[in-house]
Design a protein around this motif. Sequence first.
Motif, PDB file in Angstrom:
ATOM      1  N   ASN A   1       0.849  -1.178   0.000  1.00 39.43           N
ATOM      2  CA  ASN A   1       0.000   0.000   0.000  1.00 39.43           C
ATOM      3  C   ASN A   1       0.889   1.233   0.000  1.00 39.43           C
ATOM      4  OD1 ASN A   1      -1.870   2.022   0.407  1.00 39.43           O
ATOM      5  ND2 ASN A   1      -3.057   0.833   1.865  1.00 39.43           N
ATOM      6  N   GLU A   2       0.723   2.054  -1.001  1.00 40.87           N
ATOM      7  CA  GLU A   2       1.512   3.287  -1.086  1.00 40.87           C
ATOM      8  C   GLU A   2       0.828   4.457  -0.383  1.00 40.87           C
ATOM      9  OE1 GLU A   2       2.390   4.059  -5.173  1.00 40.87           O
ATOM     10  OE2 GLU A   2       3.019   1.988  -5.516  1.00 40.87           O
ATOM     11  N   TYR A   3      -0.421   4.253   0.040  1.00 47.02           N
ATOM     12  CA  TYR A   3      -1.197   5.291   0.722  1.00 47.02           C
ATOM     13  C   TYR A   3      -1.325   6.549  -0.131  1.00 47.02           C
ATOM     14  CZ  TYR A   3      -1.016   2.236   4.695  1.00 47.02           C
ATOM     15  OH  TYR A   3      -1.160   1.152   5.517  1.00 47.02           O
ATOM     16  N   THR A   4      -1.527   6.350  -1.449  1.00 47.54           N
ATOM     17  CA  THR A   4      -1.815   7.453  -2.354  1.00 47.54           C
ATOM     18  C   THR A   4      -3.143   7.169  -3.036  1.00 47.54           C
ATOM     19  OG1 THR A   4      -0.690   6.446  -4.235  1.00 47.54           O
ATOM     20  CG2 THR A   4       0.640   7.864  -2.801  1.00 47.54           C
ATOM     21  N   ALA A   5      -3.802   8.211  -3.514  1.00 44.17           N
ATOM     22  CA  ALA A   5      -5.093   8.022  -4.174  1.00 44.17           C
ATOM     23  C   ALA A   5      -4.971   7.095  -5.380  1.00 44.17           C
ATOM     24  CB  ALA A   5      -5.665   9.371  -4.592  1.00 44.17           C
ATOM     25  N   GLY A   6      -3.935   7.243  -6.172  1.00 44.81           N
ATOM     26  CA  GLY A   6      -3.750   6.422  -7.364  1.00 44.81           C
ATOM     27  C   GLY A   6      -3.515   4.956  -7.068  1.00 44.81           C
ATOM     28  N   SER A   7      -2.898   4.659  -5.967  1.00 46.95           N
ATOM     29  CA  SER A   7      -2.577   3.261  -5.659  1.00 46.95           C
ATOM     30  C   SER A   7      -3.822   2.451  -5.304  1.00 46.95           C
ATOM     31  CB  SER A   7      -1.556   3.172  -4.528  1.00 46.95           C
ATOM     32  OG  SER A   7      -2.134   3.569  -3.297  1.00 46.95           O
ATOM     33  N   TYR A   8      -4.880   3.097  -4.840  1.00 44.55           N
ATOM     34  CA  TYR A   8      -6.083   2.365  -4.454  1.00 44.55           C
ATOM     35  C   TYR A   8      -6.788   1.734  -5.658  1.00 44.55           C
ATOM     36  CZ  TYR A   8      -5.610   3.924   0.307  1.00 44.55           C
ATOM     37  OH  TYR A   8      -5.141   4.125   1.570  1.00 44.55           O
ATOM     38  N   ARG A   9      -6.798   2.426  -6.781  1.00 50.24           N
ATOM     39  CA  ARG A   9      -7.407   1.862  -7.989  1.00 50.24           C
ATOM     40  C   ARG A   9      -6.689   0.596  -8.430  1.00 50.24           C
ATOM     41  NH1 ARG A   9     -10.860   4.409 -11.820  1.00 50.24           N
ATOM     42  NH2 ARG A   9     -11.887   6.078 -10.700  1.00 50.24           N
ATOM     43  N   ALA A  10      -5.371   0.643  -8.463  1.00 52.90           N
ATOM     44  CA  ALA A  10      -4.593  -0.532  -8.879  1.00 52.90           C
ATOM     45  C   ALA A  10      -4.815  -1.687  -7.911  1.00 52.90           C
ATOM     46  CB  ALA A  10      -3.119  -0.176  -8.967  1.00 52.90           C
ATOM     47  N   CYS A  11      -4.899  -1.383  -6.645  1.00 55.10           N
ATOM     48  CA  CYS A  11      -5.097  -2.420  -5.625  1.00 55.10           C
ATOM     49  C   CYS A  11      -6.473  -3.076  -5.766  1.00 55.10           C
ATOM     50  CB  CYS A  11      -4.934  -1.816  -4.240  1.00 55.10           C
ATOM     51  SG  CYS A  11      -5.050  -3.018  -2.916  1.00 55.10           S
ATOM     52  N   GLN A  12      -7.458  -2.318  -6.146  1.00 51.14           N
ATOM     53  CA  GLN A  12      -8.798  -2.878  -6.323  1.00 51.14           C
ATOM     54  C   GLN A  12      -8.841  -3.836  -7.513  1.00 51.14           C
ATOM     55  OE1 GLN A  12     -11.153   0.679  -6.618  1.00 51.14           O
ATOM     56  NE2 GLN A  12     -11.701   0.635  -4.456  1.00 51.14           N
ATOM     57  N   ARG A  13      -8.094  -3.513  -8.565  1.00 48.24           N
ATOM     58  CA  ARG A  13      -8.082  -4.371  -9.752  1.00 48.24           C
ATOM     59  C   ARG A  13      -7.286  -5.642  -9.531  1.00 48.24           C
ATOM     60  NH1 ARG A  13      -7.347   0.664 -12.473  1.00 48.24           N
ATOM     61  NH2 ARG A  13      -5.134   0.265 -12.443  1.00 48.24           N
ATOM     62  N   ARG A  14      -6.137  -5.520  -8.908  1.00 51.33           N
ATOM     63  CA  ARG A  14      -5.259  -6.665  -8.717  1.00 51.33           C
ATOM     64  C   ARG A  14      -4.528  -6.538  -7.382  1.00 51.33           C
ATOM     65  NH1 ARG A  14      -1.108  -8.377 -13.265  1.00 51.33           N
ATOM     66  NH2 ARG A  14      -3.006  -9.119 -14.226  1.00 51.33           N
ATOM     67  N   PRO A  15      -5.187  -6.915  -6.293  1.00 52.34           N
ATOM     68  CA  PRO A  15      -4.528  -6.796  -4.983  1.00 52.34           C
ATOM     69  C   PRO A  15      -3.379  -7.797  -4.852  1.00 52.34           C
ATOM     70  CG  PRO A  15      -6.657  -7.861  -4.765  1.00 52.34           C
ATOM     71  CD  PRO A  15      -6.537  -7.432  -6.199  1.00 52.34           C
ATOM     72  N   ALA A  16      -2.320  -7.353  -4.224  1.00 50.67           N
ATOM     73  CA  ALA A  16      -1.168  -8.225  -3.970  1.00 50.67           C
ATOM     74  C   ALA A  16      -1.407  -9.006  -2.681  1.00 50.67           C
ATOM     75  CB  ALA A  16       0.096  -7.394  -3.845  1.00 50.67           C
ATOM     76  N   ALA A  17      -0.929 -10.231  -2.647  1.00 48.27           N
ATOM     77  CA  ALA A  17      -1.049 -11.042  -1.434  1.00 48.27           C
ATOM     78  C   ALA A  17      -0.152 -10.459  -0.343  1.00 48.27           C
ATOM     79  CB  ALA A  17      -0.644 -12.483  -1.731  1.00 48.27           C
ATOM     80  N   PRO A  18      -0.589 -10.506   0.914  1.00 43.82           N
ATOM     81  CA  PRO A  18       0.262 -10.052   2.015  1.00 43.82           C
ATOM     82  C   PRO A  18       1.542 -10.894   2.094  1.00 43.82           C
ATOM     83  CG  PRO A  18      -2.003 -10.293   2.746  1.00 43.82           C
ATOM     84  CD  PRO A  18      -1.912 -10.908   1.381  1.00 43.82           C
ATOM     85  N   VAL A  19       2.655 -10.242   2.372  1.00 43.54           N
ATOM     86  CA  VAL A  19       3.969 -10.887   2.417  1.00 43.54           C
ATOM     87  C   VAL A  19       4.516 -10.811   3.841  1.00 43.54           C
ATOM     88  CG1 VAL A  19       6.325 -10.773   1.513  1.00 43.54           C
ATOM     89  CG2 VAL A  19       4.395 -10.203   0.022  1.00 43.54           C
ATOM     90  N   ARG A  20       5.132 -11.913   4.308  1.00 45.80           N
ATOM     91  CA  ARG A  20       5.698 -11.911   5.663  1.00 45.80           C
ATOM     92  C   ARG A  20       6.639 -10.722   5.817  1.00 45.80           C
ATOM     93  NH1 ARG A  20       9.181 -16.668   6.780  1.00 45.80           N
ATOM     94  NH2 ARG A  20       7.274 -17.860   6.810  1.00 45.80           N
TER      95      ARG A  20
END
Length: 72
Positions: free
Chosen positions: A31-50
């Motif tokens: 999560n980059e905590y920017t407005a633009g990053s939320y759209r990309a995350c909604q389309r293709r969320p990355a799996a949480p990493v240890r």
Amino acid sequence: MPPRLLAKQGQDVEDVLGPCTSNGFPHRLANEYTAGSYRACQRRPAAPVRWNRLITERTGLVFSRTDALLVQ
């Protein structure tokens, strides 16, 4: 857990998360905590990493009983 608030209590992030990281937790959310990053995350969320490194910035964490490199 803002570090400045923990410091007022005589603690730091590692004091709070240390027991979790020593047992395979937590996992970090990309999560980059920017407005633009939320759209990309909604389309293709990355799996949480240890995550077992020092936390130095705003970070989204998932606490899971699954001890894996990726939580799916």
